[in-house]
Design a protein around this motif. Structure first.
Motif, mmCIF file in Angstrom:
data_model
loop_
_atom_site.group_PDB
_atom_site.id
_atom_site.type_symbol
_atom_site.label_atom_id
_atom_site.label_comp_id
_atom_site.label_asym_id
_atom_site.label_seq_id
_atom_site.Cartn_x
_atom_site.Cartn_y
_atom_site.Cartn_z
ATOM 1 N N GLY A 189 -135.014 -29.837 -8.279
ATOM 2 C CA GLY A 189 -135.539 -28.524 -8.020
ATOM 3 C C GLY A 189 -134.167 -27.425 -8.073
ATOM 4 O O GLY A 189 -133.217 -27.754 -8.431
ATOM 5 N N PRO A 190 -134.620 -26.250 -8.138
ATOM 6 C CA PRO A 190 -133.530 -25.099 -8.192
ATOM 7 C C PRO A 190 -132.352 -25.185 -7.268
ATOM 8 O O PRO A 190 -132.391 -25.817 -6.178
ATOM 9 N N SER A 191 -131.308 -24.651 -7.736
ATOM 10 C CA SER A 191 -130.009 -24.602 -6.659
ATOM 11 C C SER A 191 -130.424 -24.011 -5.210
ATOM 12 O O SER A 191 -131.376 -23.152 -5.439
ATOM 13 N N GLY A 192 -130.052 -24.401 -4.259
ATOM 14 C CA GLY A 192 -130.288 -24.271 -2.886
ATOM 15 C C GLY A 192 -131.806 -24.579 -2.533
ATOM 16 O O GLY A 192 -131.862 -24.173 -1.256
ATOM 17 N N CYS A 193 -132.451 -25.268 -3.040
ATOM 18 C CA CYS A 193 -133.612 -25.680 -2.452
ATOM 19 C C CYS A 193 -133.588 -26.684 -1.474
ATOM 20 O O CYS A 193 -134.733 -27.167 -0.821
ATOM 21 N N GLY A 194 -132.625 -27.427 -1.309
ATOM 22 C CA GLY A 194 -132.167 -28.494 -0.363
ATOM 23 C C GLY A 194 -132.305 -29.825 -0.444
ATOM 24 O O GLY A 194 -132.465 -30.683 0.352
ATOM 25 N N LYS A 195 -131.801 -30.093 -1.704
ATOM 26 C CA LYS A 195 -131.870 -31.267 -2.243
ATOM 27 C C LYS A 195 -130.705 -32.204 -1.763
ATOM 28 O O LYS A 195 -130.823 -33.252 -1.227
ATOM 29 N N THR A 196 -129.545 -31.640 -1.831
ATOM 30 C CA THR A 196 -128.374 -32.155 -1.115
ATOM 31 C C THR A 196 -128.629 -32.493 0.565
ATOM 32 O O THR A 196 -128.156 -33.348 0.901
ATOM 33 N N THR A 197 -129.230 -31.547 1.158
ATOM 34 C CA THR A 197 -129.411 -31.816 2.385
ATOM 35 C C THR A 197 -130.251 -32.797 2.898
ATOM 36 O O THR A 197 -130.033 -33.533 3.530
ATOM 37 N N LEU A 198 -131.345 -33.163 2.041
ATOM 38 C CA LEU A 198 -132.042 -34.244 2.039
ATOM 39 C C LEU A 198 -131.273 -35.526 1.962
ATOM 40 O O LEU A 198 -131.512 -36.354 2.643
ATOM 41 N N ASP A 233 -125.996 -37.846 -5.777
ATOM 42 C CA ASP A 233 -126.087 -36.318 -5.911
ATOM 43 C C ASP A 233 -125.556 -35.765 -7.054
ATOM 44 O O ASP A 233 -124.388 -35.610 -7.254
ATOM 45 N N GLU A 234 -126.631 -35.531 -8.173
ATOM 46 C CA GLU A 234 -126.015 -34.932 -9.515
ATOM 47 C C GLU A 234 -124.959 -35.627 -10.056
ATOM 48 O O GLU A 234 -123.738 -35.033 -10.458
ATOM 49 N N PRO A 235 -124.922 -37.074 -10.127
ATOM 50 C CA PRO A 235 -123.721 -37.972 -10.597
ATOM 51 C C PRO A 235 -123.038 -37.418 -12.028
ATOM 52 O O PRO A 235 -122.086 -38.071 -12.190
ATOM 53 N N THR A 293 -130.938 -34.000 -8.689
ATOM 54 C CA THR A 293 -130.740 -33.447 -9.946
ATOM 55 C C THR A 293 -131.552 -31.986 -10.027
ATOM 56 O O THR A 293 -132.481 -32.030 -9.280
ATOM 57 N N HIS A 294 -130.792 -30.914 -10.721
ATOM 58 C CA HIS A 294 -131.719 -29.925 -11.088
ATOM 59 C C HIS A 294 -131.900 -29.926 -12.772
ATOM 60 O O HIS A 294 -132.458 -28.969 -13.044
ATOM 61 N N ASP A 295 -131.762 -31.109 -13.204
ATOM 62 C CA ASP A 295 -131.819 -31.340 -14.702
ATOM 63 C C ASP A 295 -133.468 -31.792 -14.978
ATOM 64 O O ASP A 295 -133.688 -33.133 -14.690
ATOM 65 N N ARG A 351 -132.036 -26.961 9.862
ATOM 66 C CA ARG A 351 -131.803 -25.582 9.667
ATOM 67 C C ARG A 351 -130.045 -25.200 9.703
ATOM 68 O O ARG A 351 -129.476 -25.962 10.521
ATOM 69 N N PHE A 352 -129.831 -24.409 8.977
ATOM 70 C CA PHE A 352 -128.463 -23.820 9.020
ATOM 71 C C PHE A 352 -128.661 -22.250 9.157
ATOM 72 O O PHE A 352 -128.827 -21.522 8.321
ATOM 73 N N GLY A 353 -128.450 -21.801 10.213
ATOM 74 C CA GLY A 353 -128.503 -20.640 10.844
ATOM 75 C C GLY A 353 -130.043 -19.984 10.500
ATOM 76 O O GLY A 353 -130.909 -20.807 10.982
ATOM 77 N N ALA A 354 -130.100 -19.256 9.654
ATOM 78 C CA ALA A 354 -131.397 -18.531 9.258
ATOM 79 C C ALA A 354 -132.027 -19.324 8.354
ATOM 80 O O ALA A 354 -133.282 -19.004 7.837
ATOM 81 N N THR A 355 -131.245 -20.082 7.568
ATOM 82 C CA THR A 355 -131.926 -21.056 6.605
ATOM 83 C C THR A 355 -132.432 -22.084 6.871
ATOM 84 O O THR A 355 -131.850 -23.059 7.523
ATOM 85 N N THR A 356 -133.708 -22.443 6.244
ATOM 86 C CA THR A 356 -134.317 -23.638 6.696
ATOM 87 C C THR A 356 -134.195 -24.402 5.225
ATOM 88 O O THR A 356 -135.000 -24.272 4.479
ATOM 89 N N ALA A 357 -133.095 -25.368 5.440
ATOM 90 C CA ALA A 357 -132.625 -26.116 4.228
ATOM 91 C C ALA A 357 -133.836 -27.462 3.815
ATOM 92 O O ALA A 357 -134.133 -27.490 2.717
ATOM 93 N N ALA A 358 -134.368 -27.963 4.644
ATOM 94 C CA ALA A 358 -135.506 -28.895 4.896
ATOM 95 C C ALA A 358 -136.470 -28.384 5.818
ATOM 96 O O ALA A 358 -136.307 -28.138 7.061
#
Ligand SMILES: Nc1ncnc2c1ncn2[C@@H]1O[C@H](COP(=O)(O)OP(=O)(O)OP(=O)(O)O)[C@@H](O)[C@H]1O
Ligand SMILES: [Mg+2]
Length: 325
Positions: free
Chosen positions: A33-42, A155-157, A188-190, A9-16
């Motif tokens: 997945g789309p932007s903000g869905c938690g890919k980078t966090t994982l 990460d989206e290289p 990736t989001h592609d 979690r980051f504050g109110a956001t559950t990233a994973a």
């Protein structure tokens, strides 16, 4: 590589959100997945740049949840490359080995080998500020390879490269990963990139894994409306009138939505779906038509030579029921 009930979690956001995931040895696995869905966090949780609030991270049968990044057998290639601007190509690639206290003789060997792998040996002494974007991307990859990690994290290289270079690099990356056999987790989001590169992939939404499978599985057998739409831009059909025209007398299952891929809508003089052609675009290999019926709007991929007319009739050649949510 295994994640076991990982929550971050980051504050109110559950990233994973209670993510459980296993990547097999040697597998190329993508998180899509789309932007903000938690890919980078994982990815960062696997690399050790973040610590989970709950759950465990395992690599090769060892729990590494609380280990520092340099004490994990992982190496990451960042979207921005994250090269050190004051260093040469060689110094950048050597950096990870220095952090890991590899002796200087072995270090030189491994740096050369990694640069040779990506075809950058000749530019070893260049400052990285004097490289093109594609060359910087190769140096970033060499820096990760030099560490000889058990798990490569990407990460989206390719997202900063132009289309032609992105496709070329994508092919090279696939060949390289196959040769090395290094377990890879790729963000990736592609969707094209994920389908092209992966042995298996996971589609994510809002911190959760929605579905895991081979590219063929996910494309042909999406289980939810979200996955169907994210992979392949499917038509989701909820209104009974259009549904009847496609499925005939079949009863709609409870809580399900009808999905029709754009490539499964075919113009036909006596087609059961009638509508107005709102737009048509010639795309070389096919044409994209937007057809508006009384109740819904449909996207169809038709033959490139199909003649557009104001009113069109379509038939669905394949369809599928998926979960609404
Ligand atoms: N350090 C942080 N502090 C606060 N919120 C964060 C932090 N890192 C990520 N988040 C939030 O967590 C969620 C997931 O972010 P993440 O970067 O993992 O998404 P992503 O899938 O990689 O997105 P993108 O495709 O845009 O890179 C987002 O809502 C983001 O704003
Ligand atoms: Mg990201």
């Amino acid at each position: 590589m295994r994640l076991e009930g990982v929550t971050k979690r980051f504050g109110a956001t559950t990233a994973a959100d209670q993510v459980t995931l296993e990547v097999e040895p040697g597998e190329f696995f993508s998180l899509l997945g789309p932007s903000g869905c938690g890919k980078t966090t994982l990815l960062r949780l696997v690399a050790g740049f973040e610590t989970p609030d709950a759950g465990q991270v395992w690599i090769g049968g060892t729990e590494v949840t609380d280990r520092a990044p340099q004490a994990r057998p992982t190496a990451m290639v960042f979207q921005s490359y994250a090269l050190f601007p004051t260093m040469t190509v060689e110094e950048n690639v050597a950096y990870g080995l220095r952090v890991r206290r590899v002796a200087s003789g072995a270090r030189t060997e491994r740096v050369r080998a990694a640069l040779a792998r990506v075809g950058m040996e000749a530019l070893m002494d260049r400052p990285v500020t004097q490289l093109s974007g594609g060359q910087q991307q190769r140096v970033a990859l060499a820096r990760a390879l030099a560490v000889e990690p058990d798990v490569l994290l990407f990460d989206e290289p390719l997202s900063n490269l132009d289309v032609a270079l992105r496709e070329q690099t994508r092919r090279e990356l696939k060949v390289l990963q196959h040769e090395l056999g290094t377990t890879s987790l790729y963000v990736t989001h592609d969707q094209q990139e994920a389908l092209a590169l992966s042995d298996r992939l996971a589609v994510m939404q809002a911190g959760r894994i929605m579905q895991v499978g081979t590219p063929q599985d996910l494309y042909r057998r999406p289980e939810s409306a979200f996955v169907a739409r994210f992979l392949g831009g499917s038509n989701l059909i909820e209104d009974p009138a259009t549904m009847d025209r496609i499925i005939g007398d079949e009863a709609a299952p409870e809580g399900k939505v009808l999905v029709v891929r754009p490539e499964h809508l075919r113009p036909s003089p006596d087609g059961r779906i009638q509508g107005t052609l709102r737009s048509h675009q010639f795309l070389g290999t096919h044409a994209e038509w937007w057809v508006e019926t009384a109740t819904t709007s449909l996207r169809a991929f038709v033959g490139p030579d199909e003649v557009p007319s104001a009113t069109v009739r379509l038939d669905a050649t394949q369809w599928r029921w998926v979960d609404r949510e």
